[in-house]
Enzyme design. Structure first.
Site, PDB file in Angstrom:
ATOM      1  N   GLU A  93       0.890  -1.120  -0.127  1.00 14.73           N
ATOM      2  CA  GLU A  93      -0.035   0.078   0.055  1.00 14.73           C
ATOM      3  C   GLU A  93       0.893   1.418  -0.020  1.00 14.73           C
ATOM      4  O   GLU A  93       1.856   1.334   0.545  1.00 14.73           O
ATOM      5  CB  GLU A  93      -0.829  -0.015   1.275  1.00 14.73           C
ATOM      6  CG  GLU A  93      -1.662  -1.247   1.483  1.00 14.73           C
ATOM      7  CD  GLU A  93      -2.317  -1.014   2.798  1.00 14.73           C
ATOM      8  OE1 GLU A  93      -3.064  -2.002   3.035  1.00 14.73           O
ATOM      9  OE2 GLU A  93      -2.185  -0.107   3.676  1.00 14.73           O
ATOM     10  N   CYS A 106       3.337   8.496   1.295  1.00 17.51           N
ATOM     11  CA  CYS A 106       3.605   7.403   2.392  1.00 17.51           C
ATOM     12  C   CYS A 106       3.865   6.168   1.778  1.00 17.51           C
ATOM     13  O   CYS A 106       2.909   5.731   1.252  1.00 17.51           O
ATOM     14  CB  CYS A 106       2.570   7.312   3.545  1.00 17.51           C
ATOM     15  SG  CYS A 106       2.637   5.926   4.672  1.00 17.51           S
ATOM     16  N   CYS A 113       5.064  -7.402   7.996  1.00 19.67           N
ATOM     17  CA  CYS A 113       5.859  -6.592   9.035  1.00 19.67           C
ATOM     18  C   CYS A 113       6.194  -7.669  10.150  1.00 19.67           C
ATOM     19  O   CYS A 113       5.322  -8.438  10.216  1.00 19.67           O
ATOM     20  CB  CYS A 113       5.158  -5.615   9.507  1.00 19.67           C
ATOM     21  SG  CYS A 113       6.292  -4.582  10.660  1.00 19.67           S
ATOM     22  N   CYS A 117       3.234  -4.862  16.668  1.00 18.64           N
ATOM     23  CA  CYS A 117       2.893  -3.784  17.247  1.00 18.64           C
ATOM     24  C   CYS A 117       1.272  -4.035  17.384  1.00 18.64           C
ATOM     25  O   CYS A 117       0.748  -4.405  16.380  1.00 18.64           O
ATOM     26  CB  CYS A 117       3.003  -2.153  16.768  1.00 18.64           C
ATOM     27  SG  CYS A 117       4.614  -1.959  16.662  1.00 18.64           S
ATOM     28  N   CYS A 120      -1.388  -2.095  15.202  1.00 18.75           N
ATOM     29  CA  CYS A 120      -1.258  -1.778  13.703  1.00 18.75           C
ATOM     30  C   CYS A 120      -1.705  -3.025  13.034  1.00 18.75           C
ATOM     31  O   CYS A 120      -1.593  -4.323  13.401  1.00 18.75           O
ATOM     32  CB  CYS A 120       0.419  -1.795  13.701  1.00 18.75           C
ATOM     33  SG  CYS A 120       0.768  -1.509  12.020  1.00 18.75           S
ATOM     34  N   CYS A 334      -2.095   2.218   8.099  1.00 23.16           N
ATOM     35  CA  CYS A 334      -1.324   1.077   7.546  1.00 23.16           C
ATOM     36  C   CYS A 334      -1.907  -0.234   7.389  1.00 23.16           C
ATOM     37  O   CYS A 334      -2.372  -0.957   8.356  1.00 23.16           O
ATOM     38  CB  CYS A 334      -0.054   0.814   8.185  1.00 23.16           C
ATOM     39  SG  CYS A 334       0.532   2.247   9.148  1.00 23.16           S
TER      40      CYS A 334
HETATM   41  N1  SAH Z   1       7.386   0.298  11.006  1.00 22.84           N
HETATM   42  C1  SAH Z   1       7.545   1.837  11.232  1.00 22.84           C
HETATM   43  C2  SAH Z   1       6.823   2.570  10.196  1.00 22.84           C
HETATM   44  C3  SAH Z   1       5.450   2.039   9.678  1.00 22.84           C
HETATM   45  S1  SAH Z   1       4.232   2.487  10.936  1.00 22.84           S
HETATM   46  C4  SAH Z   1       7.230   2.276  12.702  1.00 22.84           C
HETATM   47  O1  SAH Z   1       7.023   1.550  13.410  1.00 22.84           O
HETATM   48  O2  SAH Z   1       7.522   3.361  13.012  1.00 22.84           O
HETATM   49  C5  SAH Z   1       4.009   4.065  10.701  1.00 22.84           C
HETATM   50  C6  SAH Z   1       3.304   4.774  12.081  1.00 22.84           C
HETATM   51  O3  SAH Z   1       1.884   4.469  12.046  1.00 22.84           O
HETATM   52  C7  SAH Z   1       4.074   4.140  13.353  1.00 22.84           C
HETATM   53  O4  SAH Z   1       4.287   5.154  14.146  1.00 22.84           O
HETATM   54  C8  SAH Z   1       3.029   3.339  13.898  1.00 22.84           C
HETATM   55  O5  SAH Z   1       3.292   3.105  15.180  1.00 22.84           O
HETATM   56  C9  SAH Z   1       1.605   3.751  13.598  1.00 22.84           C
HETATM   57  N2  SAH Z   1       0.368   3.248  13.596  1.00 22.84           N
HETATM   58  C10 SAH Z   1       0.275   1.773  13.286  1.00 22.84           C
HETATM   59  N3  SAH Z   1      -0.898   1.424  13.644  1.00 22.84           N
HETATM   60  C11 SAH Z   1      -1.496   2.750  14.004  1.00 22.84           C
HETATM   61  C12 SAH Z   1      -2.964   2.740  14.460  1.00 22.84           C
HETATM   62  N4  SAH Z   1      -3.743   1.819  14.509  1.00 22.84           N
HETATM   63  N5  SAH Z   1      -3.170   3.866  14.985  1.00 22.84           N
HETATM   64  C13 SAH Z   1      -2.401   5.164  15.086  1.00 22.84           C
HETATM   65  N6  SAH Z   1      -0.863   4.981  14.488  1.00 22.84           N
HETATM   66  C14 SAH Z   1      -0.594   3.534  14.043  1.00 22.84           C
END
Ligand code: SAH
Length: 354
Positions: A93, A106, A113, A117, A120, A334
């Site tokens: 994406e 972006c 991944c 987390c 996410c 994401c």
């Molecule tokens: N792996 C990298 C970049 C990808 S995620 C990282 O962790 O930074 C990009 C951003 O979106 C990160 O800050 C991630 O924590 C955030 N993110 C992912 N899912 C999210 C959600 N449900 N709500 C808010 N931010 C989110």
């Protein structure tokens, strides 16, 4: 024979390869320009080269492109989300956002991944593979072409963990900032990481002018480990030490991402501890109302909580911005679109609860 991925080659590497094919050096400049300025997707489009040379190139090199599988445009036309299909059939994406100062894209750096987390959507189906530098470029080139625009800013904040695909990401940054290509200024590029500490130390040696964003999301190991398993490997203090080192080596301000999740990381105690830990660091905090994802039960913090949290940080001298939410109507966060699609949906159904 394995063909070489031509779009991932630097101009120097391409020149060497062209000379090895018994071609004059200047052909390399022409080919590079077709690839990186005119963004062609086949050798046949390189019309100032002879048919014979185009065939030789086709025999020796491969072009990693992406095709548009789905495209979603937000109600106000300011956010466009792409589901791209790669040559091997994998999906990634990218999201283009229109701001007053221009267009930001972006991009994804991996298919899936590994980081898991808990809030996410990107890692829900696991990890598939790293993206090649050319596949990161292809996202930018395809979006520019499709929209007839020039992209001025890039954030590596899509699917994947950029520092877990370190070498390819560094090569991508080298290519995208090259003045013989699209020539995007390093200061217009942000790289976001969940905190792969050894790679932050490696990155600081490159002395790049990019912005490093760090997904912190919690001020203590207790909370951070619950929502970000990577914290088991490198805890908050170790991560912040690496961040301090990064700012002192690069003189670049770090941007901390902090997704506000109701009852998880949004209390006054969290704000106070966060301010204490970031005291004196060259940084700012980006507070993000968490995007609610169907697959988990997290709820975004209320606006009042967000404001109270932000006030505490500001009163302690920390710079705070609250991220404007864009593209909520098109699943712009994401992994959500890819997931909807992979699971047999049409990609347009809302996998987002709000
Ligand atoms: N792996 C990298 C970049 C990808 S995620 C990282 O962790 O930074 C990009 C951003 O979106 C990160 O800050 C991630 O924590 C955030 N993110 C992912 N899912 C999210 C959600 N449900 N709500 C808010 N931010 C989110």
């Amino acid at each position: 024979m394995n063909k070489t991925d031509i779009k991932s080659m630097t101009i120097e590497e391409l020149t060497q390869a062209i000379v090895e094919l018994k071609q004059p050096k200047f052909r390399a400049g022409q080919v590079y320009s077709w690839l990186h300025q005119k963004n062609v997707e086949s050798f046949d489009e390189m019309t100032n080269l002879s048919k014979e040379l185009r065939k030789t190139l086709d025999d020796n090199f491969e072009l990693l492109n992406c095709s548009i599988e789905k495209k979603l445009v937000s109600e106000y036309n300011d956010t466009i989300k792409y589901l791209f299909k790669l040559n091997d059939g994998e999906y990634i994406e990218s999201v283009v956002m229109k701001y007053k100062y221009g267009y930001t894209i972006c991009i994804s750096t991996q298919v899936g991944c590994k980081m898991k987390c808990s809030f996410c959507a990107s890692a829900l189906d696991g990890f598939f593979r790293n993206l090649e530098p050319s596949e990161m470029l292809a996202q930018v080139y395809k979006a520019q072409k499709d929209l007839g625009i020039r992209i001025s800013h890039i954030v590596l904040m899509g699917m994947g963990e950029p520092l877990d695909n370190y070498d390819n990401v560094i090569r991508f940054l080298d290519l995208i900032t090259n003045d013989k290509g699209v020539n995007i200024g390093a200061r217009h590029i942000s790289l976001s990481t969940c905190g792969i500490v050894p790679k932050i130390y490696e990155l600081q040696k490159q002395k790049l002018q990019i912005t490093l964003s760090v997904s912190l999301h919690a001020p203590s190991d207790e909370i951070r480990t619950k929502i970000m398993p990577v914290n088991l490997k490198w805890g908050v203090d170790e991560l912040l030490e690496a961040c301090r080192s990064y700012t002192s080596h690069t003189s670049r301000r770090i941007s901390f991402e902090y997704a506000m999740i109701n009852g998880v990381n949004d209390t006054d105690e969290c704000a106070n501890l966060l301010a204490l830990k970031l005291k004196g660091m060259l940084c700012h905090i980006n507070l993000i109302p968490a995007n609610e994802v169907k697959e988990n039960d997290y709820i975004r913090s209320t606006n009042e909580r967000l404001m109270a949290f932000s006030k505490i940080l500001e009163s302690k001298g920390i710079t705070v911005t609250v991220r404007r939410s864009m593209g909520g109507d098109i699943d712009a966060s994401c992994g959500q679109l890819r997931r909807g699609y992979e699971k047999g949906g049409n990609g347009f159904e809302n996998s987002c609860k709000n």
